[in-house]
Design a protein around this motif. Sequence first.
Motif, PDB file in Angstrom:
ATOM      1  N   ASN A   4       0.803  -1.218   0.000  1.00  0.00           N
ATOM      2  CA  ASN A   4       0.000   0.000   0.000  1.00  0.00           C
ATOM      3  C   ASN A   4       0.839   1.273   0.000  1.00  0.00           C
ATOM      4  OD1 ASN A   4      -2.575  -1.424   0.316  1.00  0.00           O
ATOM      5  ND2 ASN A   4      -1.762  -1.957   2.323  1.00  0.00           N
ATOM      6  N   LYS A   5       2.131   1.111   0.232  1.00  0.00           N
ATOM      7  CA  LYS A   5       3.013   2.277   0.254  1.00  0.00           C
ATOM      8  C   LYS A   5       4.298   1.952  -0.495  1.00  0.00           C
ATOM      9  CE  LYS A   5       1.145   4.332   4.440  1.00  0.00           C
ATOM     10  NZ  LYS A   5       1.440   4.910   5.773  1.00  0.00           N
ATOM     11  N   SER A   6       5.205   2.902  -0.510  1.00  0.00           N
ATOM     12  CA  SER A   6       6.440   2.770  -1.282  1.00  0.00           C
ATOM     13  C   SER A   6       7.200   1.495  -0.930  1.00  0.00           C
ATOM     14  CB  SER A   6       7.329   3.991  -1.016  1.00  0.00           C
ATOM     15  OG  SER A   6       8.601   3.829  -1.594  1.00  0.00           O
ATOM     16  N   VAL A   7       7.679   0.800  -1.964  1.00  0.00           N
ATOM     17  CA  VAL A   7       8.521  -0.382  -1.774  1.00  0.00           C
ATOM     18  C   VAL A   7       9.974   0.095  -1.734  1.00  0.00           C
ATOM     19  CG1 VAL A   7       9.195  -2.628  -2.683  1.00  0.00           C
ATOM     20  CG2 VAL A   7       6.847  -1.813  -2.983  1.00  0.00           C
ATOM     21  N   GLY A   8      10.620  -0.062  -0.588  1.00  0.00           N
ATOM     22  CA  GLY A   8      11.949   0.495  -0.404  1.00  0.00           C
ATOM     23  C   GLY A   8      13.080  -0.381  -0.901  1.00  0.00           C
ATOM     24  N   ASP A   9      12.904  -1.713  -0.869  1.00  0.00           N
ATOM     25  CA  ASP A   9      13.992  -2.598  -1.270  1.00  0.00           C
ATOM     26  C   ASP A   9      13.433  -3.926  -1.761  1.00  0.00           C
ATOM     27  OD1 ASP A   9      16.603  -3.281  -1.770  1.00  0.00           O
ATOM     28  OD2 ASP A   9      17.082  -3.848   0.292  1.00  0.00           O
ATOM     29  N   ILE A  10      14.200  -4.584  -2.641  1.00  0.00           N
ATOM     30  CA  ILE A  10      13.869  -5.907  -3.153  1.00  0.00           C
ATOM     31  C   ILE A  10      15.149  -6.730  -3.208  1.00  0.00           C
ATOM     32  CG2 ILE A  10      11.795  -5.363  -4.517  1.00  0.00           C
ATOM     33  CD1 ILE A  10      13.599  -4.859  -6.913  1.00  0.00           C
ATOM     34  N   ASP A  11      15.003  -8.068  -3.194  1.00  0.00           N
ATOM     35  CA  ASP A  11      16.186  -8.915  -3.280  1.00  0.00           C
ATOM     36  C   ASP A  11      15.795 -10.313  -3.734  1.00  0.00           C
ATOM     37  OD1 ASP A  11      19.026  -9.202  -2.933  1.00  0.00           O
ATOM     38  OD2 ASP A  11      18.595 -10.485  -1.212  1.00  0.00           O
ATOM     39  N   PHE A  12      16.542 -10.847  -4.722  1.00  0.00           N
ATOM     40  CA  PHE A  12      16.350 -12.214  -5.200  1.00  0.00           C
ATOM     41  C   PHE A  12      17.020 -13.212  -4.256  1.00  0.00           C
ATOM     42  CE2 PHE A  12      15.745 -10.365  -9.557  1.00  0.00           C
ATOM     43  CZ  PHE A  12      14.559 -11.020  -9.869  1.00  0.00           C
ATOM     44  N   ASN A  13      16.492 -14.450  -4.233  1.00  0.00           N
ATOM     45  CA  ASN A  13      17.245 -15.520  -3.601  1.00  0.00           C
ATOM     46  C   ASN A  13      18.357 -15.970  -4.546  1.00  0.00           C
ATOM     47  OD1 ASN A  13      15.749 -16.886  -5.514  1.00  0.00           O
ATOM     48  ND2 ASN A  13      15.065 -18.501  -4.144  1.00  0.00           N
ATOM     49  N   TYR A  14      19.125 -16.958  -4.163  1.00  0.00           N
ATOM     50  CA  TYR A  14      20.360 -17.272  -4.892  1.00  0.00           C
ATOM     51  C   TYR A  14      20.110 -17.688  -6.341  1.00  0.00           C
ATOM     52  CZ  TYR A  14      19.592 -22.321  -4.695  1.00  0.00           C
ATOM     53  OH  TYR A  14      19.088 -23.585  -4.869  1.00  0.00           O
ATOM     54  N   ASP A  15      18.948 -18.315  -6.655  1.00  0.00           N
ATOM     55  CA  ASP A  15      18.685 -18.759  -8.026  1.00  0.00           C
ATOM     56  C   ASP A  15      17.618 -17.932  -8.732  1.00  0.00           C
ATOM     57  OD1 ASP A  15      16.487 -19.587  -6.626  1.00  0.00           O
ATOM     58  OD2 ASP A  15      16.621 -21.711  -7.199  1.00  0.00           O
ATOM     59  N   GLY A  16      17.074 -16.918  -8.068  1.00  0.00           N
ATOM     60  CA  GLY A  16      16.126 -16.022  -8.713  1.00  0.00           C
ATOM     61  C   GLY A  16      14.706 -16.532  -8.809  1.00  0.00           C
ATOM     62  N   THR A  17      14.402 -17.713  -8.272  1.00  0.00           N
ATOM     63  CA  THR A  17      13.046 -18.248  -8.359  1.00  0.00           C
ATOM     64  C   THR A  17      12.078 -17.512  -7.441  1.00  0.00           C
ATOM     65  OG1 THR A  17      13.626 -19.906  -6.701  1.00  0.00           O
ATOM     66  CG2 THR A  17      13.831 -20.534  -9.021  1.00  0.00           C
ATOM     67  N   LYS A  18      12.602 -16.867  -6.401  1.00  0.00           N
ATOM     68  CA  LYS A  18      11.782 -16.087  -5.476  1.00  0.00           C
ATOM     69  C   LYS A  18      12.483 -14.758  -5.194  1.00  0.00           C
ATOM     70  CE  LYS A  18       9.597 -19.965  -3.044  1.00  0.00           C
ATOM     71  NZ  LYS A  18      10.174 -21.039  -3.875  1.00  0.00           N
ATOM     72  N   PHE A  19      11.690 -13.793  -4.754  1.00  0.00           N
ATOM     73  CA  PHE A  19      12.284 -12.524  -4.335  1.00  0.00           C
ATOM     74  C   PHE A  19      11.475 -11.939  -3.188  1.00  0.00           C
ATOM     75  CE2 PHE A  19       9.134 -11.028  -7.421  1.00  0.00           C
ATOM     76  CZ  PHE A  19       8.625  -9.869  -6.825  1.00  0.00           C
ATOM     77  N   LEU A  20      12.125 -11.070  -2.432  1.00  0.00           N
ATOM     78  CA  LEU A  20      11.514 -10.384  -1.299  1.00  0.00           C
ATOM     79  C   LEU A  20      11.272  -8.929  -1.635  1.00  0.00           C
ATOM     80  CD1 LEU A  20      13.775 -11.826   1.527  1.00  0.00           C
ATOM     81  CD2 LEU A  20      11.291 -12.068   1.489  1.00  0.00           C
ATOM     82  N   SER A  21      10.205  -8.369  -1.092  1.00  0.00           N
ATOM     83  CA  SER A  21       9.942  -6.937  -1.210  1.00  0.00           C
ATOM     84  C   SER A  21       9.687  -6.375   0.182  1.00  0.00           C
ATOM     85  CB  SER A  21       8.735  -6.668  -2.119  1.00  0.00           C
ATOM     86  OG  SER A  21       7.563  -7.261  -1.590  1.00  0.00           O
ATOM     87  N   ALA A  22      10.233  -5.194   0.452  1.00  0.00           N
ATOM     88  CA  ALA A  22      10.083  -4.538   1.754  1.00  0.00           C
ATOM     89  C   ALA A  22       9.479  -3.164   1.531  1.00  0.00           C
ATOM     90  CB  ALA A  22      11.432  -4.417   2.453  1.00  0.00           C
ATOM     91  N   SER A  23       8.429  -2.840   2.289  1.00  0.00           N
ATOM     92  CA  SER A  23       7.671  -1.621   2.013  1.00  0.00           C
ATOM     93  C   SER A  23       7.476  -0.786   3.269  1.00  0.00           C
ATOM     94  CB  SER A  23       6.304  -1.987   1.417  1.00  0.00           C
ATOM     95  OG  SER A  23       5.446  -0.867   1.357  1.00  0.00           O
ATOM     96  N   TYR A  24       7.114   0.472   3.058  1.00  0.00           N
ATOM     97  CA  TYR A  24       6.809   1.383   4.164  1.00  0.00           C
ATOM     98  C   TYR A  24       5.449   1.090   4.789  1.00  0.00           C
ATOM     99  CZ  TYR A  24      10.897   4.279   3.426  1.00  0.00           C
ATOM    100  OH  TYR A  24      12.189   4.731   3.350  1.00  0.00           O
ATOM    101  N   ASP A  25       4.706   0.118   4.290  1.00  0.00           N
ATOM    102  CA  ASP A  25       3.485  -0.309   4.970  1.00  0.00           C
ATOM    103  C   ASP A  25       3.777  -1.341   6.063  1.00  0.00           C
ATOM    104  OD1 ASP A  25       4.066  -2.615   3.594  1.00  0.00           O
ATOM    105  OD2 ASP A  25       2.266  -2.604   2.353  1.00  0.00           O
ATOM    106  N   HIS A  26       5.083  -1.471   6.420  1.00  0.00           N
ATOM    107  CA  HIS A  26       5.564  -2.350   7.488  1.00  0.00           C
ATOM    108  C   HIS A  26       5.598  -3.820   7.073  1.00  0.00           C
ATOM    109  CE1 HIS A  26       4.119   0.732  10.771  1.00  0.00           C
ATOM    110  NE2 HIS A  26       4.972   1.250   9.894  1.00  0.00           N
ATOM    111  N   LYS A  27       5.303  -4.136   5.821  1.00  0.00           N
ATOM    112  CA  LYS A  27       5.226  -5.531   5.400  1.00  0.00           C
ATOM    113  C   LYS A  27       6.456  -5.929   4.582  1.00  0.00           C
ATOM    114  CE  LYS A  27       1.020  -6.109   7.012  1.00  0.00           C
ATOM    115  NZ  LYS A  27      -0.136  -6.101   6.119  1.00  0.00           N
ATOM    116  N   MET A  28       6.875  -7.187   4.765  1.00  0.00           N
ATOM    117  CA  MET A  28       7.864  -7.840   3.907  1.00  0.00           C
ATOM    118  C   MET A  28       7.183  -9.045   3.286  1.00  0.00           C
ATOM    119  SD  MET A  28      11.071  -7.598   6.537  1.00  0.00           S
ATOM    120  CE  MET A  28      10.010  -7.765   7.977  1.00  0.00           C
ATOM    121  N   LYS A  29       7.268  -9.164   1.963  1.00  0.00           N
ATOM    122  CA  LYS A  29       6.544 -10.230   1.284  1.00  0.00           C
ATOM    123  C   LYS A  29       7.484 -11.039   0.400  1.00  0.00           C
ATOM    124  CE  LYS A  29       2.091  -7.943   1.558  1.00  0.00           C
ATOM    125  NZ  LYS A  29       0.791  -7.665   0.931  1.00  0.00           N
TER     126      LYS A  29
END
Length: 460
Positions: free
Chosen positions: A211-236
């Motif tokens: 719901n708010k700005s996504v501040g950072d993202i990062d792939f896992n070692y093989d790129g099949t999954k990634f993380l997103s971190a946002s100012y809505d306090h959520k990491m997905k």
Amino acid sequence: MPPAHGGRVPTGYAQELALSEATFRNARRSAISADGPPSKKRKREQRGDTSIVDGPGSYKGPWAKYEEERPDAESDEEGADVEVEYVYEEDDIEEQPAAPKTLAGTDYAETGDGSEKTTFLGSSERDYLGRTYMHVPQDLGIKLTGDIVDLKNYHPKKQIHTWRSFSKAITQMRFLPDSGHLLLSASADGTVKIFDVYHQRETLRSYLGHNKSVGDIDFNYDGTKFLSASYDHKMKLWDTETGTCVGRYSTGKTPHVIRFQPDPALSHEFLAGMSDKKIVQFDTRTPGASPVQEYDYHLGPVNTLTFCDENRRFISTSDDKSLRAWEYGIGVPIKYIAEPYMYPLVRSSPHPNGKSVAFQSADNQIVVYASTDRFRQNRKKGFRGHNNAGYAIDVAISPDGGLVASGDSGGYVCFWDWKTCKMYHKISASDSAVVSVQWHPRETSKVATGDLNGVIKYWD
């Protein structure tokens, strides 16, 4: 004051008397206090019982407060003081007005239901063999798989493509690990999108769930999954291919930086640097679970997390103008550096040789620290000539380790030689600040840049 000489006065006879100023004031105070009510000495509350920790009669010791002043006592006919007890009804208590709400731009409260959805935006979701965009292309004349051998990087000279898919600033970009045929980007508009680097270079998929700005993202070692971190306090945690959200994590605070553990054996774990000064460690095998480890020694929001020493250690920096090194999984730092001349280190990039880490310092320079046992600053290496104060601008080291790239608040992309620290080249890339820069992991001179206008440019 009494008259200076003795003699008659309208009320009688006054005798001459010599009084000092201090003596007269003391006598005057005594006379006033004699006419008025006697002064009361304030009493302290009872010290209490040492065996009672909390509640009525609890031990207060020398910290006991003075008894509260009571209303004036009423005297009965015999002159005894009668204590008056006041009982306040619930209706008599004035309701306090609610605290004013903060501005939307600085409100860190969670908003919306946080439901996730994804949309495929490309021309075809599968090719004629049924393969998705995760398949590494083999028809390019460029080897995108296997070991990287004798790669020599050069600074780019011209722009070859532009992506305009975001309505607000680019916050971070990541090439798909190893092959680099996909580019993932996050934006301040709360969306994450993935792009095709080759062929039609089209926007392939959008990931919607913040719901708010996504501040950072990062792939896992093989790129099949990634993380997103946002100012809505959520990491997905997202599935890169299908766009499915497979994990949700939160501590109730804002995550500023997020990093997967690069070791394939520990690829189910990640670190997050938070706004409440903590670094938290999560295990993705239990979606939505609480942190399994905390690293709580910083005195300000955490800005960077960089793995080193074959991923057995990591380095963190913070707004408290310090650098700390940690053993992974142990919550006590093994090295602490905080010098008077240090500024906040806002972005980082490890050198491919594994011995150094470059940090973007808030005083318009890039500094280098060793990522070995001593973690000392390399005073001989410093990269200057750009402006970054006031922005969290990326720094990136080329895959061969020979060039350093950085954005600039004036809209430039700057390139330095790693050995000599001299600026090679400076490209005007935007009319706003360039905040994100990433080298292609396989190409000799391909660089992606993102600016505050939400525009991504690809250079060669």
